[in-house]
Motif scaffolding. Structure first.
Motif, PDB file in Angstrom:
ATOM      1  N   ASN B 120      -4.413   0.609 -18.838  1.00 50.20           N
ATOM      2  CA  ASN B 120      -3.587  -0.279 -17.999  1.00 50.20           C
ATOM      3  C   ASN B 120      -2.365  -0.872 -18.698  1.00 50.20           C
ATOM      4  O   ASN B 120      -1.728  -1.776 -18.169  1.00 50.20           O
ATOM      5  CB  ASN B 120      -4.408  -1.421 -17.388  1.00 50.20           C
ATOM      6  N   PRO B 140      -2.930  -6.000 -15.679  1.00 50.60           N
ATOM      7  CA  PRO B 140      -3.635  -7.255 -15.333  1.00 50.60           C
ATOM      8  C   PRO B 140      -2.747  -8.476 -15.459  1.00 50.60           C
ATOM      9  O   PRO B 140      -2.973  -9.473 -14.768  1.00 50.60           O
ATOM     10  CB  PRO B 140      -4.792  -7.302 -16.327  1.00 50.60           C
ATOM     11  N   TRP B 146      -1.278  -6.160  -9.695  1.00 54.02           N
ATOM     12  CA  TRP B 146      -2.635  -5.955 -10.193  1.00 54.02           C
ATOM     13  C   TRP B 146      -3.652  -5.749  -9.096  1.00 54.02           C
ATOM     14  O   TRP B 146      -4.466  -4.817  -9.202  1.00 54.02           O
ATOM     15  CB  TRP B 146      -3.027  -7.127 -11.116  1.00 54.02           C
ATOM     16  N   PRO B 147      -3.621  -6.483  -7.981  1.00 51.71           N
ATOM     17  CA  PRO B 147      -4.652  -6.218  -6.957  1.00 51.71           C
ATOM     18  C   PRO B 147      -4.601  -4.786  -6.440  1.00 51.71           C
ATOM     19  O   PRO B 147      -5.639  -4.156  -6.270  1.00 51.71           O
ATOM     20  CB  PRO B 147      -4.250  -7.181  -5.828  1.00 51.71           C
ATOM     21  N   GLN B 150      -5.972  -2.547  -9.110  1.00 54.45           N
ATOM     22  CA  GLN B 150      -7.419  -2.688  -9.149  1.00 54.45           C
ATOM     23  C   GLN B 150      -8.095  -1.868  -8.051  1.00 54.45           C
ATOM     24  O   GLN B 150      -9.088  -1.206  -8.293  1.00 54.45           O
ATOM     25  CB  GLN B 150      -7.760  -4.176  -8.929  1.00 54.45           C
ATOM     26  N   ARG B 151      -7.460  -1.928  -6.868  1.00 52.08           N
ATOM     27  CA  ARG B 151      -8.040  -1.197  -5.742  1.00 52.08           C
ATOM     28  C   ARG B 151      -8.036   0.304  -6.008  1.00 52.08           C
ATOM     29  O   ARG B 151      -8.974   1.014  -5.710  1.00 52.08           O
ATOM     30  CB  ARG B 151      -7.203  -1.528  -4.488  1.00 52.08           C
ATOM     31  N   ALA B 154     -10.721   1.184  -8.361  1.00 51.68           N
ATOM     32  CA  ALA B 154     -12.026   1.090  -7.707  1.00 51.68           C
ATOM     33  C   ALA B 154     -12.270   2.272  -6.781  1.00 51.68           C
ATOM     34  O   ALA B 154     -13.348   2.833  -6.750  1.00 51.68           O
ATOM     35  CB  ALA B 154     -12.089  -0.219  -6.920  1.00 51.68           C
TER      36      ALA B 154
END
Lengths: 128, 653
Positions: B120, B140, B146-147, B150-151, B154
């Motif tokens: 990252n 981050p 970042w969201p 992150q998704r 994931a």
């Protein structure tokens, strides 16, 4: 041939009677006996002894043709010519009068200066 | 059988009602047609929109396809890079990576830069120039991104993000691909920045080629349906197409660059004009029909009037066809003949006559050209066989009329007038005859005296006696003429027609009138000699010639000649008597053959004569199947002539 001298004139009108008498006597030198009716003519015809007879057609009492018929009984109308005087001179009428024994027809009104000549012509023709 | 027909009397109200109805009807029609026009326009409008929608959808679809294809052809390079990193177990060899990235950048036209972020942290950017700011960034730490990152990790799925403002300037799309090694361990992120402006310019260009103006909008509402939406109610119709790519959700808004103007206003105007024209025309037609109906009614009324006039006329009237058969008869005629209309119709008139003349009637009708009428005198028989003297007058009805009858005939009962005429003739005849006898008694003695048959007439009386004789002769002539005309009119003169040579008759006429002419110092002479034969009554011909010769002498200047001459005109012989007199005044010419006609009343005394000579001559000539006339110019003299048929053998010679 007998001499043409005497004319018997039958006419009811005294004036016409007089004029015809003068015309025939003065102009033609004839001897004229005027009768006023058929009856008078029948009475006098034999005594007068005419050479020629002039007959008016229209007369009171006995008319021309009747008088002619009666005259035929008394005299010889082949020797004594008869002429009608009339205003009716249609060819058919003239033929009718001839058939009754008339020699000829003299037209009325007549010319008094010519009447004697006309009558003499008819007489001459009858004795030709 | 009647050519007329009965109709009810029209009323004024009916005409007004008819007019109102016709205009009301056309107004209704106008409204109906208007509604039709509006419906048609609506249909047209819908059809037009449908077409636009189809065209717009198709064009926008093409634009979307170009956009998607450009994106996928660019972004699959990043996927290839991810596979490379996986294959290398995450061990990046810079010397090996450098040409790789250079190739990628060359192939992917819109790629601005590619960044690699193991764990990252962006630790590698190509090309570095201009992008130094991004180097060393740690996801981050980036609150905004970042969201999303992150998704991606994931979901283990690459995602496209944007368009968004770039730190380096301009707009871009960021395609992030998470890289997992074979042992499912997360390695890091590959981030491809695409020059959105460049891509968008290309898409815009494609859209322009298709006459579209487009807009690409983010559409992040996950719940919104990915449906094509249309907006046709705005001024220019548009479509909205969903564009989905690697998790990015956009909408392609497209509208026609040049809005297709619907000429609805003009079409409406045209439609209503047509409707108005049609309604107006129909209104006019109805109006005309209404008028025509009114005219027909008026015509009918006048026909009825004429029919009534025909029926009720106090004179007998009939319509006849070309062959002379009765087509219509009126009451008076039926009453006159005491026959029913049924017994008369379809029959020729000659069927009801025992008169030999009636047989000629049909032929005469056929001969009769049309314009001028003609009259006949005829004897008809009524139902009881009693004869009725009638006068018929016929006139042709012109051929172009649709009436059945070819002739209109007027039948007049002349029994009474004939009776009166006969009485008159008899009266004249009787009176004349009665006058003649005393007149003979006057003129005879005068003639004898004046001729000197009774001796010399004294000079003092001579003149008076001559005047008396002259006037009695005049009176005789007048009576003779009256008798003649009376007999002629009564039909009592029978003509003795005989074929005979004309010349002796002419000689006789000349010689017998020479003396009379001499009184006026006029010489009668014949020009040429006539060798023709005529079928005539010699005496009556003499009478006519005497009339014409004595007239000519009377009106000739002293010392002039009156000329008698003949000429052949076909089967006719014309005899002419020409004088050099003053001519006949124009005003008098039309009356010259009438009884007692004289140009000037004073002429009677001045010239002598009864005024009956020419009337008698005309009657006589016509009875001998000839005709009489004259040519005259005032001051130029007069020529009286008559024509008689030549004797047939002569005419052929």
């Amino acid at each position: 041939m007998r001499e043409f001298k005497r004319i018997l004139h039958v006419e009811d009108d005294p004036s016409i009677q007089a004029v015809a008498k003068v015309a025939l006597e003065a102009v033609g030198g004839f001897e004229v006996l005027s009768c006023s009716s058929g009856t008078e003519a029948l009475e006098k015809v034999q005594a007068f002894d005419p050479d020629f007879i002039l007959l008016d057609v229209m007369m009171p009492g006995m008319d021309g043709p009747q008088t002619l018929a009666e005259l035929g009984e008394l005299i010889d109308i082949r020797q004594i010519p008869v002429a009608f005087m009339t205003a009716k001179v249609q060819p058919a009428e003239v033929e009718h009068y001839r058939s009754l024994g008339a020699r000829d027809v003299i037209t009325k009104p007549f010319d008094p200066m010519q009447l004697a000549t006309q009558v003499r012509d008819i007489w001459n023709l009858a004795h030709a | 059988m009647s050519p007329f027909s009965d109709q009810p009397t029209p009323s004024q109200n009916r005409r007004t009602l008819g007019r109102t109805l016709s205009w009301g009807l056309s107004l209704g029609l106008l409204l109906l047609l208007g509604v039709g026009v509006e419906l048609l326009l609506q249909q047209y409008h819908l059809r037009q929109h449908e077409t636009i929608q189809q065209r717009l959808t198709a064009s926008a679809g093409e634009v979307r396809a170009v956009l998607l294809s450009e994106l996928s052809s660019t972004l699959h390079l990043a996927t290839g890079l991810a596979s490379y990193i996986t294959a290398k177990q995450g061990q990046l060899d810079e010397a090996e990576l450098q040409p790789w990235l250079q190739g990628l950048l060359r192939q992917g036209r819109y790629i601005r830069n590619i960044g690699l972020a193991p764990d990252n942290r962006i630790s590698y950017i190509y090309p570095l120039a201009g992008n130094e700011a991004a180097l060393g960034l740690y996801y981050p730490d980036m609150v905004k991104q970042w969201p999303a990152v992150q998704r991606i990790i994931a979901n283990r799925t690459p995602m496209l993000d944007g368009p968004l403002r770039l730190v380096q300037g301009g707009n871009g799309l960021i395609y992030r691909v998470p890289v997992f090694l074979d042992d499912q361990r997360y390695w890091g992120m590959i981030s491809t920045v695409i020059d959105y402006d460049q891509l968008y310019a290309l898409v815009q260009q494609v859209a322009r080629q298709r006459d579209l103006s487009i807009q690409l909008n983010r559409h992040d509402d996950e719940t919104a349906a990915d449906l094509l939406t249309l907006n046709l109610d705005s001024e220019s119709p548009s479509v909205s197409l969903p564009v989905r790519f690697a998790g990015a959700r956009w909408r392609l808004e497209a509208s026609e660059r040049v809005a297709d103007e619907l000429p609805l206003g003009w079409l409406r105007l045209l439609g209503w004009s047509l409707a108005l024209a049609v309604a107006g025309l129909i209104g006019l037609t109805l109006h005309a029909q209404n008028r025509q109906a009114a005219l027909l009614l008026a015509l009918n009324r006048s026909q009825r009037q004429f029919h009534q006039a025909f029926e009720m006329a106090p004179q007998g009237l009939a319509l006849l066809d070309l062959e002379g058969r009765l087509l219509a008869v009126n009451q008076t005629l039926c009453l006159l003949l005491q026959r029913s209309p049924q017994s008369l119709l379809g029959q020729p008139l000659s069927r009801f006559s025992d008169d030999p003349l009636s047989a000629r009637l049909d032929g005469d009708l056929a001969e009769l050209g049309g314009e001028q009428g003609r009259t006949w005198q005829l004897r008809l028989l009524d139902a009881q066989g009693e004869s009725i003297d009638v006068e018929l007058s016929a006139a042709a009805l012109s051929a172009d009329q649709s009436t059945q009858g070819s002739w209109i005939m007027h039948i007049q009962d002349i029994r009474e007038s004939k009776r009166l005429q006969r009485l008159q003739s008899e009266f004249v005849s009787t009176v004349s005859h009665e006058l003649r006898t005393p007149l003979t008694a006057i003129s005879g003695p005068l003639e004898l005296i004046n001729a000197g048959a009774l001796g010399e007439v004294p000079e003092s009386l001579r003149q008076m006696l001559q005047i008396a004789q002259h006037n009695s002769q005049r009176l005789a002539m007048l009576i003779n003429d009256l008798l003649d005309i009376g007999k002629l009119e009564a039909g009592k003169i029978v003509f003795d027609l005989q074929p005979q040579a004309l010349q002796p008759l002419l000689d006789q006429a000349l010689s017998s009138n020479q003396a009379y002419a001499a009184e006026y110092a006029v010489n009668l002479r014949q020009i040429g000699v006539c060798e023709d034969w005529l079928n005539v009554d010699g005496l009556r011909l003499q009478q006519v010639l005497s009339n014409l010769l004595s007239n000519a002498a009377k009106f000739s200047p002293r010392g002039s000649d009156v000329e008698l001459y003949t000429e052949r005109l076909g089967a006719q012989l014309r005899l002419s008597v020409r004088d050099r007199g003053p001519g006949i005044p124009t005003a008098f010419q039309s009356r010259i053959f009438q009884k007692f006609a004289q140009a000037d009343a004073s002429d009677t005394r001045q010239k002598g004569g009864t005024g009956l000579g020419l009337a008698i001559s005309k009657e006589l000539i016509e009875r001998m199947h000839g005709c009489i006339g004259f040519d005259s110019q005032e001051g130029q003299g007069t020529t009286f002539w008559f024509e008689l048929p030549l004797h047939p053998t002569e005419a052929q010679a």
